[in-house]
Design a protein around this motif. Structure first.
Motif, PDB file in Angstrom:
ATOM      1  N   LEU A 183     123.127 -24.958  43.403  1.00 37.82           N
ATOM      2  CA  LEU A 183     124.247 -25.198  42.493  1.00 37.82           C
ATOM      3  C   LEU A 183     125.345 -26.062  43.116  1.00 37.82           C
ATOM      4  N   ARG A 184     125.322 -26.245  44.436  1.00 32.99           N
ATOM      5  CA  ARG A 184     126.409 -26.973  45.085  1.00 32.99           C
ATOM      6  C   ARG A 184     126.377 -28.447  44.689  1.00 32.99           C
TER       7      ARG A 184
ATOM      8  N   VAL B 187     133.907 -28.700  35.521  1.00 32.01           N
ATOM      9  CA  VAL B 187     132.538 -28.865  36.012  1.00 32.01           C
ATOM     10  C   VAL B 187     131.812 -29.946  35.210  1.00 32.01           C
ATOM     11  N   ALA B 188     132.076 -30.019  33.914  1.00 27.45           N
ATOM     12  CA  ALA B 188     131.436 -31.031  33.077  1.00 27.45           C
ATOM     13  C   ALA B 188     131.820 -32.445  33.510  1.00 27.45           C
ATOM     14  N   ARG B 189     133.099 -32.642  33.851  1.00 26.63           N
ATOM     15  CA  ARG B 189     133.559 -33.971  34.278  1.00 26.63           C
ATOM     16  C   ARG B 189     132.975 -34.373  35.633  1.00 26.63           C
ATOM     17  N   ALA B 190     132.684 -33.385  36.472  1.00 28.70           N
ATOM     18  CA  ALA B 190     132.256 -33.668  37.844  1.00 28.70           C
ATOM     19  C   ALA B 190     130.748 -33.846  37.980  1.00 28.70           C
ATOM     20  N   SER B 191     129.998 -33.754  36.893  1.00 22.97           N
ATOM     21  CA  SER B 191     128.545 -33.862  36.983  1.00 22.97           C
ATOM     22  C   SER B 191     127.995 -34.540  35.729  1.00 22.97           C
ATOM     23  N   THR B 192     126.692 -34.554  35.602  1.00 20.39           N
ATOM     24  CA  THR B 192     126.021 -35.173  34.460  1.00 20.39           C
ATOM     25  C   THR B 192     125.135 -34.144  33.769  1.00 20.39           C
ATOM     26  N   PRO B 193     124.707 -34.431  32.533  1.00 18.24           N
ATOM     27  CA  PRO B 193     123.800 -33.494  31.870  1.00 18.24           C
ATOM     28  C   PRO B 193     122.524 -33.230  32.665  1.00 18.24           C
ATOM     29  N   GLU B 194     122.005 -34.245  33.365  1.00 13.40           N
ATOM     30  CA  GLU B 194     120.796 -34.064  34.157  1.00 13.40           C
ATOM     31  C   GLU B 194     121.024 -33.049  35.278  1.00 13.40           C
ATOM     32  N   VAL B 195     122.188 -33.164  35.942  1.00 13.36           N
ATOM     33  CA  VAL B 195     122.521 -32.215  37.009  1.00 13.36           C
ATOM     34  C   VAL B 195     122.661 -30.807  36.436  1.00 13.36           C
ATOM     35  N   THR B 196     123.296 -30.699  35.283  1.00  9.58           N
ATOM     36  CA  THR B 196     123.479 -29.390  34.654  1.00  9.58           C
ATOM     37  C   THR B 196     122.133 -28.748  34.328  1.00  9.58           C
ATOM     38  N   LEU B 197     121.214 -29.532  33.823  1.00 11.74           N
ATOM     39  CA  LEU B 197     119.888 -28.994  33.506  1.00 11.74           C
ATOM     40  C   LEU B 197     119.165 -28.531  34.764  1.00 11.74           C
ATOM     41  N   ARG B 198     119.319 -29.288  35.868  1.00  5.86           N
ATOM     42  CA  ARG B 198     118.691 -28.856  37.119  1.00  5.86           C
ATOM     43  C   ARG B 198     119.300 -27.542  37.606  1.00  5.86           C
ATOM     44  N   ARG B 199     120.602 -27.416  37.439  1.00  8.23           N
ATOM     45  CA  ARG B 199     121.256 -26.160  37.833  1.00  8.23           C
ATOM     46  C   ARG B 199     120.784 -24.996  36.966  1.00  8.23           C
ATOM     47  N   MET B 200     120.615 -25.236  35.690  1.00  7.54           N
ATOM     48  CA  MET B 200     120.098 -24.180  34.812  1.00  7.54           C
ATOM     49  C   MET B 200     118.669 -23.801  35.198  1.00  7.54           C
ATOM     50  N   ASP B 201     117.885 -24.796  35.588  1.00  4.69           N
ATOM     51  CA  ASP B 201     116.527 -24.503  36.057  1.00  4.69           C
ATOM     52  C   ASP B 201     116.559 -23.634  37.316  1.00  4.69           C
ATOM     53  N   ALA B 202     117.532 -23.907  38.212  1.00  7.72           N
ATOM     54  CA  ALA B 202     117.650 -23.116  39.447  1.00  7.72           C
ATOM     55  C   ALA B 202     117.979 -21.663  39.129  1.00  7.72           C
ATOM     56  N   ILE B 203     118.818 -21.446  38.130  1.00  4.52           N
ATOM     57  CA  ILE B 203     119.150 -20.075  37.724  1.00  4.52           C
ATOM     58  C   ILE B 203     117.924 -19.399  37.113  1.00  4.52           C
ATOM     59  N   GLY B 204     117.196 -20.142  36.277  1.00  5.29           N
ATOM     60  CA  GLY B 204     115.975 -19.592  35.687  1.00  5.29           C
ATOM     61  C   GLY B 204     114.942 -19.230  36.743  1.00  5.29           C
ATOM     62  N   LEU B 205     114.834 -20.063  37.776  1.00  3.28           N
ATOM     63  CA  LEU B 205     113.893 -19.775  38.859  1.00  3.28           C
ATOM     64  C   LEU B 205     114.302 -18.517  39.614  1.00  3.28           C
ATOM     65  N   ALA B 206     115.611 -18.343  39.833  1.00  2.47           N
ATOM     66  CA  ALA B 206     116.090 -17.132  40.504  1.00  2.47           C
ATOM     67  C   ALA B 206     115.747 -15.891  39.687  1.00  2.47           C
ATOM     68  N   ARG B 207     115.902 -15.961  38.380  1.00  2.00           N
ATOM     69  CA  ARG B 207     115.549 -14.821  37.522  1.00  2.00           C
ATOM     70  C   ARG B 207     114.062 -14.503  37.637  1.00  2.00           C
TER      71      ARG B 207
ATOM     72  N   ASP C 235     124.792 -14.586  32.364  1.00  2.00           N
ATOM     73  CA  ASP C 235     126.178 -15.001  32.166  1.00  2.00           C
ATOM     74  C   ASP C 235     126.437 -16.356  32.818  1.00  2.00           C
ATOM     75  N   LEU C 236     125.912 -16.549  34.035  1.00  2.00           N
ATOM     76  CA  LEU C 236     126.083 -17.830  34.726  1.00  2.00           C
ATOM     77  C   LEU C 236     125.375 -18.947  33.966  1.00  2.00           C
ATOM     78  N   LEU C 237     124.222 -18.628  33.428  1.00  2.96           N
ATOM     79  CA  LEU C 237     123.485 -19.597  32.620  1.00  2.96           C
ATOM     80  C   LEU C 237     124.295 -20.000  31.388  1.00  2.96           C
ATOM     81  N   SER C 238     125.013 -19.031  30.810  1.00 10.66           N
ATOM     82  CA  SER C 238     125.829 -19.344  29.633  1.00 10.66           C
ATOM     83  C   SER C 238     126.970 -20.297  29.983  1.00 10.66           C
ATOM     84  N   PHE C 239     127.471 -20.206  31.222  1.00 10.15           N
ATOM     85  CA  PHE C 239     128.531 -21.117  31.658  1.00 10.15           C
ATOM     86  C   PHE C 239     127.997 -22.554  31.681  1.00 10.15           C
ATOM     87  N   TYR C 240     126.829 -22.743  32.269  1.00 12.39           N
ATOM     88  CA  TYR C 240     126.268 -24.094  32.327  1.00 12.39           C
ATOM     89  C   TYR C 240     125.800 -24.568  30.955  1.00 12.39           C
ATOM     90  N   ARG C 241     125.452 -23.650  30.102  1.00 12.80           N
ATOM     91  CA  ARG C 241     125.174 -24.022  28.705  1.00 12.80           C
ATOM     92  C   ARG C 241     126.424 -24.622  28.086  1.00 12.80           C
TER      93      ARG C 241
END
Length: 383
Positions: free
Chosen positions: A374-375, A334-354, A303-309
């Motif tokens: 994610l911070r 959240v989209a305005r406060a970051s970049t696509p690169e940051v979002t992808l890194r956050r998604m990678d962090a969620i994938g690593l946790a899984r 679900d969290l991954l879907s948010f960053y998607r």
């Protein structure tokens, strides 16, 4: 209502399975049904079993079809483990059962819902039985993908691939079968990403919707390491409560039934001779509870991954529909406060946790590490 009624959005798979049930003389005796979570693998397996017992176009309310769908037909065996792995002992029981002729139905059908949880030793126990089953035995294995099953097993099975069903088809099923409001059904189908079981729970269980909202708030609620640690603790605590809700009542019922069957009902101490059986059951329940917790946590991370998607969809200016339309304002923030690169890194962090949790890492530590990544400050450290 047809036995295929609950298998939504899978017309091609239904056609393959129906034709097989119509032609018993040409029956393939080992099947592998694959598809993403929520696509209906176990539903397809049970519907196929019902079609084999009652006919390809049987009504789901016909007695042999109804019991096959419910997993209570005497000639339909369903192994749906709630543990981390399928044991060799369980596999040997299935092999022994497969040698028996059906007692009432047309076929003996053995369904293994989590074939991806078989290790090499377990798979080798099943191999001979799947390769050369008796004439009236059919094996139906289920897994997310063919690669999740030992190559020696999958090479001996006929493959049926399921796809992610359209959200509207899932919503229509919830309205038709469960009486859910159409708007709520469609919203839950989108939020569940067309996972039929998750969509049904969201639509019929308000605490599940509240838990999901809590999960999504992690994305916009973390400002520093302290927030991350607190958010991780709350998530694991909430997931533990969710998993306990699903298992506690069943555990108590099983214990009461065991004591009653052993003649040890009442509030007094359990006789010494009966304690090993009670301990064995309690160990099984502990393994099941852990599996339930891991499943709840994994779904929360999905679900969290879907948010960053959704955040990424906004950042790249795509016109793809958001999964979490009700959280659109938070997604935009959240989209305005970051970049696509940051979002992808956050998604990678969620994938690593899984990955860590599935590899038996301590859930709290895995979630804490993810939350810290994610911070907002984490993007500065990533360069």
């Amino acid at each position: 209502m047809s036995v295929w009624e609950s298998l939504v959005g899978q017309e091609q798979a239904v056609q393959v399975l129906r034709e097989a049930a119509e032609r018993p003389a040409a029956m393939t005796h080992a099947w592998l049904i694959t598809g993403p979570p929520g696509s209906g693998r176990s539903v397809a397996a049970r519907a196929f079993a019902a079609a084999l017992q009652a006919g390809a176009d049987a009504c789901a309310h016909e007695d042999s079809a109804r019991t096959a769908l419910a997993g209570t037909h005497p000639d339909v065996t369903v192994l749906a483990t709630e543990k981390v792995v399928i044991t060799v002992a369980e596999a040997r029981e299935l092999v022994s059962l497969a040698q028996r002729a059906p007692s009432q139905g047309r076929w003996r059908v053995i369904i293994v819902e989590d074939a991806d949880r078989m290790g090499e030793q377990t798979g080798n126990v099943l191999l001979k039985a799947i390769e050369e089953p008796p004439p009236r035995t059919v094996w139906v294995l289920c897994a997310p993908s063919p690669q999740d099953v030992l190559v020696t097993i999958r090479s001996r099975c006929r493959l049926v691939n399921l796809r992610v069903p359209p959200p509207q088809a899932v919503a229509d099923l919830l309205v038709r079968r469960d009486g859910v409001d159409p708007d709520l059904a469609l919203a839950c189908a989108h939020e569940a990403q067309s996972h039929v079981g998750v969509a049904r729970r969201l639509a019929t269980h308000a605490p599940a919707r509240e838990f999901r909202r809590t999960v999504l708030q992690i994305a916009s609620g973390i400002r520093g390491v302290g927030d991350a640690v607190l958010a991780a603790g709350r998530l694991v605590d909430s997931a533990t409560e969710q998993s306990k809700e699903a298992t506690t009542e069943r555990d108590e019922r099983e214990k009461a039934e065991l004591l009653r069957s052993l003649g040890a009902e009442g509030s007094g101490p359990v006789p010494l001779a009966l304690r090993p059986q009670l301990r064995q059951m309690e160990e099984e329940q502990k393994r099941r509870a852990r599996r339930a917790l891991l499943d709840v946590l994994d779904r929360a991370l999905v679900d969290l991954l879907s948010f960053y998607r959704d955040v990424l969809v906004v950042q790249v200016g795509s016109d793809v529909a958001l999964v979490n339309a009700s959280s659109g304002e938070a997604v935009q923030q959240v989209a305005r406060a970051s970049t696509p690169e940051v979002t992808l890194r956050r998604m990678d962090a969620i994938g690593l946790a899984r990955t860590r949790i599935s590899a038996n890492a301590a859930p709290l530590l895995a979630i804490e590490a993810m939350a810290v990544a994610l911070r907002p400050q984490a993007e500065a450290h990533a360069h």
